[in-house]
Design an enzyme around this catalytic site. Structure first.
Site, PDB file in Angstrom:
ATOM      1  N   ASN A  13      22.954  50.452 -31.364  1.00 20.43           N
ATOM      2  CA  ASN A  13      22.663  50.578 -32.759  1.00 20.43           C
ATOM      3  C   ASN A  13      23.024  52.054 -33.214  1.00 20.43           C
ATOM      4  O   ASN A  13      22.017  53.006 -32.686  1.00 20.43           O
ATOM      5  CB  ASN A  13      21.061  50.068 -33.060  1.00 20.43           C
ATOM      6  CG  ASN A  13      20.852  50.748 -34.163  1.00 20.43           C
ATOM      7  OD1 ASN A  13      21.607  50.624 -35.335  1.00 20.43           O
ATOM      8  ND2 ASN A  13      19.400  50.562 -34.673  1.00 20.43           N
ATOM      9  N   TRP A  14      24.061  52.111 -33.832  1.00 22.31           N
ATOM     10  CA  TRP A  14      24.591  53.474 -34.328  1.00 22.31           C
ATOM     11  C   TRP A  14      24.059  53.990 -35.610  1.00 22.31           C
ATOM     12  O   TRP A  14      24.142  55.104 -35.831  1.00 22.31           O
ATOM     13  CB  TRP A  14      26.166  53.505 -34.514  1.00 22.31           C
ATOM     14  CG  TRP A  14      26.781  53.262 -33.219  1.00 22.31           C
ATOM     15  CD1 TRP A  14      26.378  53.329 -32.012  1.00 22.31           C
ATOM     16  CD2 TRP A  14      28.203  53.073 -33.146  1.00 22.31           C
ATOM     17  NE1 TRP A  14      27.334  53.248 -31.153  1.00 22.31           N
ATOM     18  CE2 TRP A  14      28.514  53.068 -31.886  1.00 22.31           C
ATOM     19  CE3 TRP A  14      29.380  53.108 -34.091  1.00 22.31           C
ATOM     20  CZ2 TRP A  14      29.873  52.970 -31.375  1.00 22.31           C
ATOM     21  CZ3 TRP A  14      30.655  53.121 -33.734  1.00 22.31           C
ATOM     22  CH2 TRP A  14      30.644  52.954 -32.435  1.00 22.31           C
ATOM     23  N   LYS A  15      23.153  53.275 -36.226  1.00 25.93           N
ATOM     24  CA  LYS A  15      22.381  53.647 -37.438  1.00 25.93           C
ATOM     25  C   LYS A  15      23.284  54.275 -38.327  1.00 25.93           C
ATOM     26  O   LYS A  15      24.463  53.815 -38.334  1.00 25.93           O
ATOM     27  CB  LYS A  15      21.079  54.783 -36.890  1.00 25.93           C
ATOM     28  CG  LYS A  15      20.152  53.966 -36.064  1.00 25.93           C
ATOM     29  CD  LYS A  15      18.983  54.616 -35.702  1.00 25.93           C
ATOM     30  CE  LYS A  15      18.196  53.900 -34.553  1.00 25.93           C
ATOM     31  NZ  LYS A  15      16.938  54.522 -34.446  1.00 25.93           N
ATOM     32  N   HIS A  98      15.120  45.601 -38.524  1.00 26.27           N
ATOM     33  CA  HIS A  98      14.792  46.800 -37.685  1.00 26.27           C
ATOM     34  C   HIS A  98      13.632  47.586 -38.308  1.00 26.27           C
ATOM     35  O   HIS A  98      13.392  47.550 -39.631  1.00 26.27           O
ATOM     36  CB  HIS A  98      15.983  47.523 -37.561  1.00 26.27           C
ATOM     37  CG  HIS A  98      15.986  48.820 -36.918  1.00 26.27           C
ATOM     38  ND1 HIS A  98      15.341  50.004 -37.192  1.00 26.27           N
ATOM     39  CD2 HIS A  98      16.363  49.064 -35.547  1.00 26.27           C
ATOM     40  CE1 HIS A  98      15.333  50.840 -36.059  1.00 26.27           C
ATOM     41  NE2 HIS A  98      15.773  50.417 -35.202  1.00 26.27           N
ATOM     42  N   GLU A 100      13.294  50.519 -38.930  1.00 22.64           N
ATOM     43  CA  GLU A 100      13.537  51.428 -40.194  1.00 22.64           C
ATOM     44  C   GLU A 100      13.661  50.811 -41.578  1.00 22.64           C
ATOM     45  O   GLU A 100      13.241  51.409 -42.504  1.00 22.64           O
ATOM     46  CB  GLU A 100      14.705  52.257 -39.628  1.00 22.64           C
ATOM     47  CG  GLU A 100      14.294  53.482 -38.682  1.00 22.64           C
ATOM     48  CD  GLU A 100      15.571  53.728 -37.619  1.00 22.64           C
ATOM     49  OE1 GLU A 100      16.706  53.470 -37.824  1.00 22.64           O
ATOM     50  OE2 GLU A 100      15.346  54.331 -36.507  1.00 22.64           O
ATOM     51  N   GLU A 169      10.960  46.153 -29.906  1.00 22.33           N
ATOM     52  CA  GLU A 169      10.888  47.458 -30.278  1.00 22.33           C
ATOM     53  C   GLU A 169       9.677  47.933 -30.720  1.00 22.33           C
ATOM     54  O   GLU A 169       9.549  48.239 -32.061  1.00 22.33           O
ATOM     55  CB  GLU A 169      12.096  48.025 -31.370  1.00 22.33           C
ATOM     56  CG  GLU A 169      13.711  47.466 -30.944  1.00 22.33           C
ATOM     57  CD  GLU A 169      14.679  48.491 -31.512  1.00 22.33           C
ATOM     58  OE1 GLU A 169      15.321  48.773 -30.583  1.00 22.33           O
ATOM     59  OE2 GLU A 169      14.728  48.416 -32.628  1.00 22.33           O
ATOM     60  N   GLY A 175      13.062  56.325 -31.272  1.00 26.56           N
ATOM     61  CA  GLY A 175      13.460  57.852 -31.738  1.00 26.56           C
ATOM     62  C   GLY A 175      12.560  58.714 -31.285  1.00 26.56           C
ATOM     63  O   GLY A 175      12.819  60.007 -31.800  1.00 26.56           O
ATOM     64  N   SER A 215      13.999  54.523 -27.307  1.00 27.07           N
ATOM     65  CA  SER A 215      14.244  55.535 -26.393  1.00 27.07           C
ATOM     66  C   SER A 215      14.732  55.248 -24.857  1.00 27.07           C
ATOM     67  O   SER A 215      14.266  55.867 -23.854  1.00 27.07           O
ATOM     68  CB  SER A 215      12.913  56.461 -26.159  1.00 27.07           C
ATOM     69  OG  SER A 215      12.628  57.103 -27.291  1.00 27.07           O
ATOM     70  N   GLY A 236      19.493  53.095 -29.334  1.00 27.21           N
ATOM     71  CA  GLY A 236      19.839  54.068 -30.474  1.00 27.21           C
ATOM     72  C   GLY A 236      20.763  55.126 -30.185  1.00 27.21           C
ATOM     73  O   GLY A 236      21.968  55.053 -29.804  1.00 27.21           O
TER      74      GLY A 236
HETATM   75  P1  PGA Z   1      16.355  54.630 -29.914  1.00 26.25           P
HETATM   76  O1  PGA Z   1      16.632  53.604 -31.091  1.00 26.25           O
HETATM   77  O2  PGA Z   1      17.115  54.274 -28.698  1.00 26.25           O
HETATM   78  O3  PGA Z   1      17.017  56.102 -30.305  1.00 26.25           O
HETATM   79  O4  PGA Z   1      14.962  54.856 -29.584  1.00 26.25           O
HETATM   80  C1  PGA Z   1      16.596  52.350 -30.851  1.00 26.25           C
HETATM   81  C2  PGA Z   1      16.608  51.534 -32.065  1.00 26.25           C
HETATM   82  O5  PGA Z   1      16.019  52.076 -33.251  1.00 26.25           O
HETATM   83  O6  PGA Z   1      17.107  50.407 -32.073  1.00 26.25           O
END
Ligand code: PGA
Length: 258
Positions: A13-15, A98, A100, A169, A175, A215, A236
């Protein structure tokens, strides 16, 4: 080990990161690695990258997808993108729900439910993200929260093989550098599979991949993958570097092809 009935899935997931050039350079490194792995490789990229990345990955096992979409088929929704547009650009899947999106953009389970229905109408695979906050875990509400998110987001969603996956998640692990332990992940995944069993029956629940995210990096990825109900990973920050993502893919290297 992953159940033989379920594919292993490694998703990035590149955000809101990467330009088209950066994405294409990433694919230069990843495309030769992906076919040697016995897992499905998914990359959820920014909208602007979908078309060029999907073209480049066309003849490869890497699937390019989006990180969000609107539930409407089209309309006066400035700044939004429809499922049909994602498909038109070459997306094969979409991340939905997600944390976020839920937290920053206030998306509700009902909205996510409508998006999943729209994605399935268009033929996109939905990767539904669920997970509890730290507060909810400390208040021993994890199961309740997961059950509610799953039942509301999947209400009335007809199962179609290959068109739905779940990503667990935990919000506190995203993150933060504080990944869940493999035991915590396995416990949540087994619970999620139980809810899927109630919703769709034994066969569907046993065949549906459930990914762990939060993470994950090249050093801890293997500990999750050895759990029976962890069928893959949603990654991520460690999916942004081609080298670190390749290292994770290499954990699933298929010796027959090397
Ligand atoms: P992260 O993000 O691996 O940076 O914790 C995971 C995600 O948001 O899908």
């Amino acid at each position: 080990m992953t159940d033989a009935a379920r594919p292993c899935v490694i998703a990035g997931n590149w955000k809101m990161y990467k330009t088209i050039d950066q994405a294409l350079s990433f694919l230069d490194i990843i495309l030769p690695v992906a076919p040697k792995c016995d897992c499905e490789v998914l990359l959820a990229v920014p909208f602007t990258i979908i078309e060029s990345a999907a073209k480049k990955a066309e003849a490869s096992p890497v699937l390019i997808g989006a990180q969000n979409m609107n539930d409407a088929s089209e309309g006066a929704f400035t700044g939004e993108v429809a499922a049909s547009m994602l498909k038109d650009a070459g997306a094969k899947f979409v991340l939905l729900g997600h944390s976020e999106r839920r937290t920053i953009f206030k998306e509700t389970d009902e909205f996510i439910n409508r998006k999943i229905k729209r994605a399935s109408e268009i033929g996109l695979l939905s990767v539904l993200c669920v997970g509890e906050t730290n507060e909810e875990r400390e208040g021993e509400k994890t199961r309740e929260v997961l059950k509610q998110q799953l039942s509301k987001c999947l209400e009335g969603v007809k199962y179609e093989k290959g068109k739905l996956m779940v990503a667990y998640e935990p919000v506190w692990a995203i993150g933060t550098g504080k990944a869940a332990t493999n035991t915590i992940a396995e416990e949540a995944h087994a619970f999620i599979r139980g809810v899927l069993r109630e919703l769709y029956g034994e066969e569907v629940a046993n065949g549906m991949p459930i990914l762990y995210g939060g993470s994950v990096n090249a050093s801890n990825a293997a500990t999750f993958l050895k759990e029976p109900d962890v069928d893959g990973l949603l990654i991520g920050s460690a999916s942004l570097g081609a080298e670190s993502f390749a290292k994770i893919l290499e954990l699933r290297q298929n010796r027959a092809n090397t």
